[in-house]
Design a protein around this motif. Structure first.
Motif, mmCIF file in Angstrom:
data_model
loop_
_atom_site.group_PDB
_atom_site.id
_atom_site.type_symbol
_atom_site.label_atom_id
_atom_site.label_comp_id
_atom_site.label_asym_id
_atom_site.label_seq_id
_atom_site.Cartn_x
_atom_site.Cartn_y
_atom_site.Cartn_z
ATOM 1 N N THR A 1 58.895 47.158 -41.523
ATOM 2 C CA THR A 1 58.453 47.287 -42.911
ATOM 3 C C THR A 1 57.016 46.829 -43.135
ATOM 4 N N ALA A 2 56.488 46.046 -42.197
ATOM 5 C CA ALA A 2 55.125 45.534 -42.369
ATOM 6 C C ALA A 2 54.064 46.525 -41.914
ATOM 7 N N PHE B 1 59.246 49.399 -46.860
ATOM 8 C CA PHE B 1 58.073 49.228 -47.720
ATOM 9 C C PHE B 1 57.909 50.413 -48.662
ATOM 10 N N VAL B 2 58.125 51.628 -48.182
ATOM 11 C CA VAL B 2 58.014 52.809 -49.041
ATOM 12 C C VAL B 2 59.055 52.740 -50.156
ATOM 13 N N VAL C 1 60.832 41.873 -51.575
ATOM 14 C CA VAL C 1 60.555 41.742 -50.146
ATOM 15 C C VAL C 1 61.401 42.769 -49.391
ATOM 16 N N ALA C 2 60.733 43.700 -48.742
ATOM 17 C CA ALA C 2 61.408 44.667 -47.883
ATOM 18 C C ALA C 2 61.463 44.071 -46.482
ATOM 19 N N LEU D 1 54.884 42.269 -57.225
ATOM 20 C CA LEU D 1 54.454 41.911 -55.876
ATOM 21 C C LEU D 1 55.419 42.548 -54.885
ATOM 22 N N VAL D 2 54.891 43.436 -54.028
ATOM 23 C CA VAL D 2 55.709 44.146 -53.050
ATOM 24 C C VAL D 2 55.280 43.716 -51.649
ATOM 25 N N ILE D 3 56.243 43.268 -50.856
ATOM 26 C CA ILE D 3 55.955 42.721 -49.536
ATOM 27 C C ILE D 3 56.829 43.403 -48.485
#
Length: 331
Positions: free
Chosen positions: A291-292, A121-122, A83-84, A141-143
Motif C-alpha cells: 500500500t505504500a 492506497f487507491v 490507514v491502508a 489524512l490518507v496513509i
C-alpha cells in the motif's frame, strides 16, 4: 435542497522508509539466489527493512507528520485518518487510532484501517475523497503503510526477495471543481483470493502450534497467476478510469502503477502507449511496499519538482483480494 459536491485534491505529501537497506547481494548469503537473478526477474536491487522495534504505525506516523507539514496544516485540523495496510500493528485497535494519538489529532476525528491488499492506497484515497465530496470532512489524512518483511518466510525465495517496508501519506482537502480527483474505479474478484494471502492469524486459523509449525502466518503467493492478473488489469483499469474522466491516454502526464515488479510495469506502459519517462518507478530501490508504493513514488516526484500544477496523473493499484483500482487526478 441541492448541495454542491466538492472535489477533493492532494495538498500535501509525505513518506518514510526504514534506514536499514537490504541488498540483493546480502540476500545471496541467506537464500539460494543471486543478485542478477532477482534483478532480471523483478527490477529490484534493494529494499528497506524495519528493525525488530519498529511497527507499521511508526512509519505511518512519520509519513503522515511530513505530509501535514508539507500541506501547512496543523494536526488539530484533521477530521479523518485512514490507514491502508495489510500489516497493522495488531488486530485491534486500528493502526489509524495509534497514528491519531501520536500526532495529537483531535478526538473528534474519525480513524480507521482499510484492508484491500496492495490496492489499499487507491481504495483509501477514494474513500477519503468521498467524505470530502459529501461535505462530512474538510481535511482527510490518507496513509499507506506496510511492514511486510515481518510476514515473510525468509527461506522462500519466491516471496522474500520481492517485498520491502515503507509508508506514504497524503492530505486531502476541497479543491476547485476542475482539479483534484476527477474519477476512480474500484474492482474485486474474491475467487482469486487464494493466489495471494496470509492464511493464519485471523478467525479462520487462529494462532496455534500447528499453524506456526506449518508456517501459515507467512505470506503465500502464486506468482504466475498474480503476474497474469496484474498485467491484464493495469491496462483495463487505466483505460476505464480515463474514460470516466473524459480523458485520453495522450493526456497522461504521469503514470503511477503499484510498484510490484518492473516486468509488470513496463509491459503495461507499452500497452497503454505511455513512454517510460512518464512512468514513476522506484521498485528498484524499495521493492514491493504494497500500500505504500504509490504514495512513496508520488512523494518523491512531488519533492523532486517533477509534478507540476495542471498535470494529469493516473494511479493504478492491484493486489490481494484479488483487488484492483485506479484514480485520475489533476494536480
Amino acid at each position: 435542497m441541492h448541495r454542491e459536491v466538492l472535489n477533493a485534491g492532494i495538498v500535501g505529501t509525505g513518506a518514510c522508509v526504514p534506514d536499514r537497506i537490504l541488498t540483493n547481494v546480502e540476500l545471496e548469503q541467506i537464500i539460494d539466489t543471486s543478485s542478477e537473478w532477482i534483478f532480471s526477474r523483478t527490477g529490484i536491487q534493494e529494499r528497506r527493512i524495519t528493525g525488530p522495534e519498529q511497527a507499521t504505525s511508526d512509519l505511518a506516523t512519520v509519513a503522515a507528520g511530513r505530509a501535514l507539514t508539507d500541506a501547512g496544516i496543523n494536526p488539530e485540523e484533521v477530521d479523518l485518518v485512514i490507514v491502508a495496510t495489510s500489516t497493522p500493528d495488531m488486530l485491534m485497535p486500528a493502526t489509524a487510532c495509534i497514528v491519531q494519538d501520536r500526532l495529537g489529532i483531535k478526538k473528534q476525528a474519525g480513524a480507521f484501517d482499510l484492508a484491500a491488499g496492495c490496492t489499499g492506497f487507491v481504495h483509501a484515497l477514494t474513500v477519503g475523497s468521498q467524505f470530502i465530496a459529501a461535505g462530512s470532512c474538510r481535511t482527510v489524512l490518507v496513509i499507506g503503510a506496510e511492514t511486510l518483511s515481518k510476514m515473510l518466510n525468509w527461506e522462500d525465495r519466491s516471496t522474500c526477495v520481492l517485498f520491502g517496508d515503507g509508508a506514504g501519506a497524503v492530505v486531502l482537502r476541497p479543491v476547485p471543481k476542475d482539479s483534484g480527483i476527477l474519477a476512480f474505479k474500484l474492482y474485486s474478484d474474491g475467487a482469486g483470493g487464494p493466489h495471494l494471502l496470509i492464511p493464519a492469524g485471523g478467525s479462520r486459523y487462529p494462532a496455534t502450534r500447528e499453524t506456526l509449525d506449518s508456517k501459515l502466518h507467512y505470506l503465500q503467493m502464486n506468482g504466475r497467476e498474480v503476474f497474469k492478473f496484474a498485467v491484464r488489469v493495469i491496462e483495463e483499469s487505466a483505460e476505464e478510469v480515463l474514460a470516466a474522466a473524459g480523458l485520453n491516454k495522450t493526456d497522461i502526464d504521469f503514470f503511477i502503477p503499484h510498484q510490484a515488479n518492473i516486468r509488470i510495469i513496463e509491459p503495461a506502459a507499452r500497452k497503454l502507449g505511455i513512454p517510460m519517462e512518464k512512468v514513476l518507478v522506484n521498485v528498484n530501490r524499495y521493492g514491493n511496499t504494497s500500500t505504500a508504493s504509490i504514495p512513496l513514488a508520488l512523494d518523491e516526484a512531488v519533492h523532486e519538482g517533477r509534478i507540476k500544477s495542471g498535470d494529469y496523473i493516473v494511479m493504478v493499484g492491484f493486489g490481494a483480494g484479488l483487488t484492483w483500482g485506479s484514480v485520475v487526478i489533476k494536480w
